[in-house]
Design a protein around this motif. Structure first.
Motif, PDB file in Angstrom:
ATOM      1  N   TYR A 342       0.846  -1.192   0.000  1.00 36.26           N
ATOM      2  CA  TYR A 342       0.000   0.000   0.000  1.00 36.26           C
ATOM      3  C   TYR A 342       0.878   1.237   0.000  1.00 36.26           C
ATOM      4  CZ  TYR A 342       1.228   1.019   4.840  1.00 36.26           C
ATOM      5  OH  TYR A 342       1.930   1.331   5.969  1.00 36.26           O
ATOM      6  N   THR A 391     -11.686   4.030   6.912  1.00 36.25           N
ATOM      7  CA  THR A 391     -11.255   3.339   5.692  1.00 36.25           C
ATOM      8  C   THR A 391      -9.973   2.554   5.941  1.00 36.25           C
ATOM      9  OG1 THR A 391     -12.256   5.041   4.304  1.00 36.25           O
ATOM     10  CG2 THR A 391     -10.556   3.686   3.294  1.00 36.25           C
ATOM     11  N   THR A 407     -11.510  -4.349  -0.125  1.00 35.21           N
ATOM     12  CA  THR A 407     -11.641  -3.175  -0.987  1.00 35.21           C
ATOM     13  C   THR A 407     -10.842  -2.023  -0.409  1.00 35.21           C
ATOM     14  OG1 THR A 407     -13.861  -3.871  -1.665  1.00 35.21           O
ATOM     15  CG2 THR A 407     -13.253  -1.564  -2.044  1.00 35.21           C
ATOM     16  N   ARG A 409      -9.691   1.904  -0.709  1.00 31.77           N
ATOM     17  CA  ARG A 409     -10.086   3.188  -1.279  1.00 31.77           C
ATOM     18  C   ARG A 409      -9.119   4.273  -0.786  1.00 31.77           C
ATOM     19  NH1 ARG A 409     -14.758   1.451   1.166  1.00 31.77           N
ATOM     20  NH2 ARG A 409     -14.740   3.253   2.568  1.00 31.77           N
ATOM     21  N   PRO A 410      -9.148   5.450  -1.426  1.00 32.08           N
ATOM     22  CA  PRO A 410      -8.332   6.558  -0.925  1.00 32.08           C
ATOM     23  C   PRO A 410      -8.653   6.800   0.553  1.00 32.08           C
ATOM     24  CG  PRO A 410      -9.275   7.106  -3.063  1.00 32.08           C
ATOM     25  CD  PRO A 410      -9.906   5.807  -2.628  1.00 32.08           C
TER      26      PRO A 410
END
Length: 418
Positions: A342, A391, A407, A409-410
């Motif tokens: 990441y 998130t 999943t 995401r930003p």
């Protein structure tokens, strides 16, 4: 966070140790409650970026303590996430409010264990006849043994343990992957912004720094035995050693006391069948402006905080984090691991540091009170930090539960490493 309550237990003494000796389990007859001490330490060199810690913890050598945060003390057999903090092997503690695991435990239905370990010369002095080195690393191993023995009583599954750590904590995990004693103690791992180039130093170099420490200790406490001298005198000698090391190495990033290659390490990481995730922050090196200047890009366009003036991530970040971690990812895949990577791209409004070193920490751990007025968060309201944090916490918890980040995401960018 949701309105659910979590159960917090701690501080808990997970081991005991004499100065410069390996840790050992707490004897059965030792029923003293933990005093909640953290390892004696100087102020963090990242206070300007993170802000100084707002909680004050007693410092002392009875510091092998941990804290457990769990949704419930039941038979839930939840995934366990064991946190190893950063701080350049010289500062920090798992008990600090920065590392409160309440949001992660609640939202992810996981058990979070935050660990203290010995730091500086107390944890990493390597000198024949005095200290074998790597004592902080062996503290972490002993904490994992405690988890294996006791975590079921806190609603956790001892056969589903993920270790996660940032900076020095991530370097520790990299070294634990090589230790035969650590096999089976954890099943997944997350390495956050690990500066792999300084993961360890040769024993001969560590011994030379150890001799400087003894020379400086003789100035601060003439005739004193390093095994019994006051922690204050030891810290003063440690500070002098750090200055001498910086003058010799030219790098403010490399700590004076850190791991050496473990004598009992296996060749290469033992990761076959394991799930691992690593990553970095897009502007990690803005936290180390002196080092960024020393390693400026050939085109000379890095500013004083290591950022490119055109807004692109700094060359120093690529060299210190992205490139070595990418090479490690490929090595781990060849060794039989399933690997994910990441990058954190969030740049808080009003912060001069961008996506700097440590910026993921308030997205994972801690509370509004712990992180209030942190310079790296700029003008961002805590509600926005917490929303982005949901998130990030969801990704970490999914990885701990399944070995896959789910999943993404930003503010994160993700890819699977092959």
């Amino acid at each position: 966070m949701t309105g659910r309550e979590v159960y917090r237990s701690g501080p808990i003494r997970y081991a005991v140790a004499e100065r410069f000796a390996r840790p050992r389990p707490v004897p059965a007859h030792d029923t003293r409650p933990s005093g909640g001490e953290i390892c004696p330490q100087p102020p963090s060199r990242l206070d300007a970026v993170m802000g100084p810690p707002l909680d004050r913890r007693p410092q002392g050598e009875d510091c092998l303590n941990l804290a457990v945060t769990t949704p419930a003390r039941d038979a839930g057999a939840r995934p366990v996430m064991v946190w190893f903090h950063g701080g350049g092997f010289s500062s920090g503690a798992g008990l600090m409010d920065w590392y409160d695991g309440g949001a992660l435990a609640t939202e992810g239905d996981v058990v979070v264990v935050a660990v203290n370990y010995r730091l500086g010369a107390l944890g990493y002095l390597c000198l024949d006849g005095l200290s074998e080195g790597n004592l902080g690393l062996y503290d972490q191993l002993e904490a994992l043994r405690w988890v294996r023995t006791h975590i079921a009583g806190y609603g956790g599954d001892p056969d589903d343990v993920t270790v996660f750590g940032q900076s020095a904590g991530a370097l520790s995990i990299r070294l634990l992957l090589d230790l035969p004693e650590a096999r089976g103690m954890f099943h997944r791992a997350i390495l956050q912004s690990a500066p792999l180039a300084i993961a360890s130093r040769p024993r001969a170099e560590a011994a030379a720094l150890g001799r400087i420490l003894l020379e400086r200790l003789a100035v601060h406490a003439p005739g004193a035995d390093p095994r019994t001298v006051s922690p204050a005198a030891l810290l003063a000698a440690q500070r002098d050693t750090a200055l001498a090391h910086r003058a010799r190495s030219g790098s403010p990033l490399e700590p004076p006391f850190g791991p050496v290659p473990p004598a009992d390490a296996a060749p290469g990481p033992h990761v076959r069948g394991m799930d691992l995730m690593y990553g970095w922050n897009a502007d990690d090196m803005t936290a180390f402006p002196d080092d960024a200047r020393d390693n400026r890009c050939d085109n000379g366009r890095d500013d004083a905080r290591g950022r490119r003036r055109d807004g692109d991530p700094a060359g120093p970040t690529d060299r210190m984090y992205a490139e070595p971690l990418t090479a490690l990812g490929k090595e781990l895949v060849r060794a039989g691991a399933r690997v994910h990577a990441y990058r954190l791209d969030w740049r808080p409004a009003g912060s001069e540091y961008g996506a700097t070193h440590c910026l993921e920490l308030p997205l994972l751990l801690g509370t509004r009170a712990a992180w209030r007025a942190s310079p790296m968060l700029g003008d961002t309201r805590w509600e926005e930090v917490d929303e982005l944090g949901r998130t990030v916490r969801a990704v970490w918890a999914a990885f701990a539960r399944t070995g896959h980040p789910g999943t993404v995401r930003p503010p994160l960018v993700h890819h699977e490493v092959r």
